[in-house]
Design a protein around this motif. Structure first.
Motif, PDB file in Angstrom:
ATOM      1  N   UNK B  80       0.838  -1.198   0.000  1.00  0.00           N
ATOM      2  CA  UNK B  80       0.000   0.000   0.000  1.00  0.00           C
ATOM      3  C   UNK B  80       0.871   1.245   0.000  1.00  0.00           C
ATOM      4  N   UNK B  81       1.873   1.208   0.845  1.00  0.00           N
ATOM      5  CA  UNK B  81       2.761   2.354   0.978  1.00  0.00           C
ATOM      6  C   UNK B  81       3.523   2.623  -0.327  1.00  0.00           C
ATOM      7  N   UNK B  82       4.030   1.549  -0.927  1.00  0.00           N
ATOM      8  CA  UNK B  82       4.849   1.702  -2.138  1.00  0.00           C
ATOM      9  C   UNK B  82       3.988   2.189  -3.310  1.00  0.00           C
ATOM     10  N   UNK B  83       2.790   1.613  -3.434  1.00  0.00           N
ATOM     11  CA  UNK B  83       1.944   2.003  -4.563  1.00  0.00           C
ATOM     12  C   UNK B  83       1.420   3.424  -4.355  1.00  0.00           C
ATOM     13  N   UNK B  84       1.099   3.766  -3.109  1.00  0.00           N
ATOM     14  CA  UNK B  84       0.664   5.141  -2.825  1.00  0.00           C
ATOM     15  C   UNK B  84       1.777   6.128  -3.177  1.00  0.00           C
ATOM     16  N   UNK B  85       3.017   5.738  -2.881  1.00  0.00           N
ATOM     17  CA  UNK B  85       4.146   6.627  -3.220  1.00  0.00           C
ATOM     18  C   UNK B  85       4.238   6.851  -4.727  1.00  0.00           C
ATOM     19  N   UNK B  86       3.923   5.794  -5.483  1.00  0.00           N
ATOM     20  CA  UNK B  86       3.967   5.924  -6.937  1.00  0.00           C
ATOM     21  C   UNK B  86       2.841   6.827  -7.442  1.00  0.00           C
ATOM     22  N   UNK B  87       1.660   6.680  -6.845  1.00  0.00           N
ATOM     23  CA  UNK B  87       0.483   7.363  -7.384  1.00  0.00           C
ATOM     24  C   UNK B  87       0.325   8.791  -6.875  1.00  0.00           C
ATOM     25  N   UNK B  88       0.756   9.029  -5.666  1.00  0.00           N
ATOM     26  CA  UNK B  88       0.587  10.357  -5.090  1.00  0.00           C
ATOM     27  C   UNK B  88       1.964  10.870  -4.700  1.00  0.00           C
ATOM     28  N   UNK B  89       2.064  12.170  -4.458  1.00  0.00           N
ATOM     29  CA  UNK B  89       3.339  12.660  -3.948  1.00  0.00           C
ATOM     30  C   UNK B  89       3.039  13.661  -2.854  1.00  0.00           C
ATOM     31  N   UNK B  90       4.072  14.032  -2.107  1.00  0.00           N
ATOM     32  CA  UNK B  90       3.879  14.978  -1.003  1.00  0.00           C
ATOM     33  C   UNK B  90       3.306  16.286  -1.550  1.00  0.00           C
ATOM     34  N   UNK B  91       3.750  16.660  -2.725  1.00  0.00           N
ATOM     35  CA  UNK B  91       3.238  17.888  -3.322  1.00  0.00           C
ATOM     36  C   UNK B  91       2.075  17.588  -4.252  1.00  0.00           C
ATOM     37  N   UNK B  92       0.957  18.249  -4.010  1.00  0.00           N
ATOM     38  CA  UNK B  92      -0.178  18.084  -4.904  1.00  0.00           C
ATOM     39  C   UNK B  92       0.181  18.593  -6.297  1.00  0.00           C
ATOM     40  N   UNK B  93      -0.498  18.037  -7.284  1.00  0.00           N
ATOM     41  CA  UNK B  93      -0.383  18.578  -8.639  1.00  0.00           C
ATOM     42  C   UNK B  93      -1.353  19.744  -8.763  1.00  0.00           C
ATOM     43  N   UNK B  94      -0.864  20.848  -9.305  1.00  0.00           N
ATOM     44  CA  UNK B  94      -1.708  22.020  -9.483  1.00  0.00           C
ATOM     45  C   UNK B  94      -2.481  21.923 -10.791  1.00  0.00           C
ATOM     46  N   UNK B  95      -3.790  22.130 -10.679  1.00  0.00           N
ATOM     47  CA  UNK B  95      -4.639  21.967 -11.858  1.00  0.00           C
ATOM     48  C   UNK B  95      -5.398  23.249 -12.166  1.00  0.00           C
ATOM     49  N   UNK B  96      -5.638  23.464 -13.444  1.00  0.00           N
ATOM     50  CA  UNK B  96      -6.557  24.525 -13.868  1.00  0.00           C
ATOM     51  C   UNK B  96      -7.706  23.871 -14.637  1.00  0.00           C
ATOM     52  N   UNK B  97      -8.878  24.446 -14.444  1.00  0.00           N
ATOM     53  CA  UNK B  97     -10.076  23.935 -15.117  1.00  0.00           C
ATOM     54  C   UNK B  97     -10.426  24.878 -16.261  1.00  0.00           C
ATOM     55  N   UNK B  98     -10.634  24.321 -17.452  1.00  0.00           N
ATOM     56  CA  UNK B  98     -11.073  25.147 -18.578  1.00  0.00           C
ATOM     57  C   UNK B  98     -12.496  24.718 -18.922  1.00  0.00           C
ATOM     58  N   UNK B  99     -13.429  25.635 -18.746  1.00  0.00           N
ATOM     59  CA  UNK B  99     -14.835  25.320 -19.006  1.00  0.00           C
ATOM     60  C   UNK B  99     -15.581  25.081 -17.709  1.00  0.00           C
ATOM     61  N   UNK B 100     -16.435  26.036 -17.317  1.00  0.00           N
ATOM     62  CA  UNK B 100     -17.143  25.892 -16.039  1.00  0.00           C
ATOM     63  C   UNK B 100     -18.646  25.732 -16.251  1.00  0.00           C
ATOM     64  N   UNK B 101     -19.008  25.109 -17.378  1.00  0.00           N
ATOM     65  CA  UNK B 101     -20.400  24.713 -17.598  1.00  0.00           C
ATOM     66  C   UNK B 101     -20.773  23.609 -16.621  1.00  0.00           C
ATOM     67  N   UNK B 102     -21.881  22.951 -16.917  1.00  0.00           N
ATOM     68  CA  UNK B 102     -22.403  21.937 -16.006  1.00  0.00           C
ATOM     69  C   UNK B 102     -21.363  20.860 -15.704  1.00  0.00           C
TER      70      UNK B 102
END
Lengths: 219, 219
Positions: B80-102
């Protein structure tokens, strides 16, 4: 062949799941061409757009009777019409939504405003905060304890599952018993593992975000 | 090998896209086991859950260094720990959303409340009705004409595209030029066809509904 790997065509042929999964993409490309005034298209042009081979395109179309003369190219209007007939029908499919949290509301908006061929009949939740509220599409949220009665009386074709895995597992026998055949499944419980004769389309939003995260960090 | 078919691991090995796509599913199953107090699991037990073979599981894990002793089974907490390390990191990924319709609003709600490892920095739309409004997560919708400047200054990792195909095609060069590498794409325009070095996860809600409709009607 696994039970969900092939479906019957109206004329009794088996069509494999990968072919069925490609139909919407064909539809989108051909609709684009039609909108842009394109009259004819060859299997190799279609193949280029689809990222496949001309022989694959012809094979795919032959599953449904061929869609006309391939030697001189396909007529775009005929193709569009035939594929639309396969994907949609005169009668909308009746859907019920289970789970009206954030995701459920989003999906209900999408289903009732942007999805062709579906009609949202009813929505269900277990939370007292949700029951009695109206969704944007006008449907009033009912107590999930009414679900079985509702399904027996109204025969929905499709259930949209926007609930956690455990809730999906709990509600599955109710839906299957009531004769619901199709599942647009956003939960992590895949009904097709436990029930025969149901059709499930899984959409795992979380999985795609996790893979994206891994890939972006390991570019 | 196609450019998007393999990614580098931190130690320089190539990991194929199918393996990366299986990681979230491993993660979900192993998290379940961990939550249920399971301490050890064999590759054949994992294979049964995943619908694959034990040798496939071992091969998959070997791409990331093996995750411990397979002879006596894997330790669930380590996995669990190893796979979580692969999938997530201490730093979040910063995202922008394009299109705020429904759909965009729905997805922003999902991203900011239910998705681990992502932070929604900003949202953009071209509609005067949307600009200046606040999303449920607190982000205020900006004019899409600010997008380029915003990206150059703030370096988002990921763009979430909830816009039609033509709008996505128009906004793609702005995002790619500004250095955005990852795309969670709900539009029907696949950027990876026209741009090298970007990572795209396509989610085609409409396609899955169309295939479901076909399958339910042809059961």
């Amino acid at each position: 062949m696994k039970k969900d790997m092939a479906e019957q065509t109206p004329n009794g042929n088996k069509v494999s799941l990968p072919v069925i999964k490609r139909l919407p993409k064909y539809y989108r490309y051909i609709l684009d061409m039609y909108s842009n005034g394109v009259v004819k298209v060859s299997s190799s042009e279609l193949a280029r757009m689809m990222g496949t081979t001309a022989s694959q395109v012809r094979q795919d179309f032959n599953c449904f009777g061929g869609f006309g003369q391939q030697g001189i190219g396909y007529h775009v209007d005929v193709l569009l019409d035939e594929i639309a007939k396969l994907l949609f029908s005169a009668n909308s499919l009746n859907a019920v939504l289970i789970g009206t949290g954030r995701l459920g509301r989003a999906i209900s908006g999408y289903l009732s405003s942007e999805a062709r061929g579906y009609h949202l009949m009813a929505a269900f939740d277990k939370s007292p905060d949700e029951i009695g509220k109206k969704l944007q599409c006008g449907v009033v949220v009912q107590n999930v304890s009414n679900l079985s009665d509702f399904c027996v009386q109204n025969h929905p074709d499709v259930a949209v599952l926007c609930i956690p895995r455990s809730a999906a597992q709990a509600v599955a026998p109710v839906l299957v018993e009531a004769g619901v055949k199709g599942y647009w499944n956003f939960s992590h419980y895949d009904l097709s593992v436990d029930y025969e004769g149901v059709t499930v389309e899984n959409v795992h939003l979380g999985d795609s975000l996790m893979s994206l995260g891994y890939r972006v960090r390991n570019l």
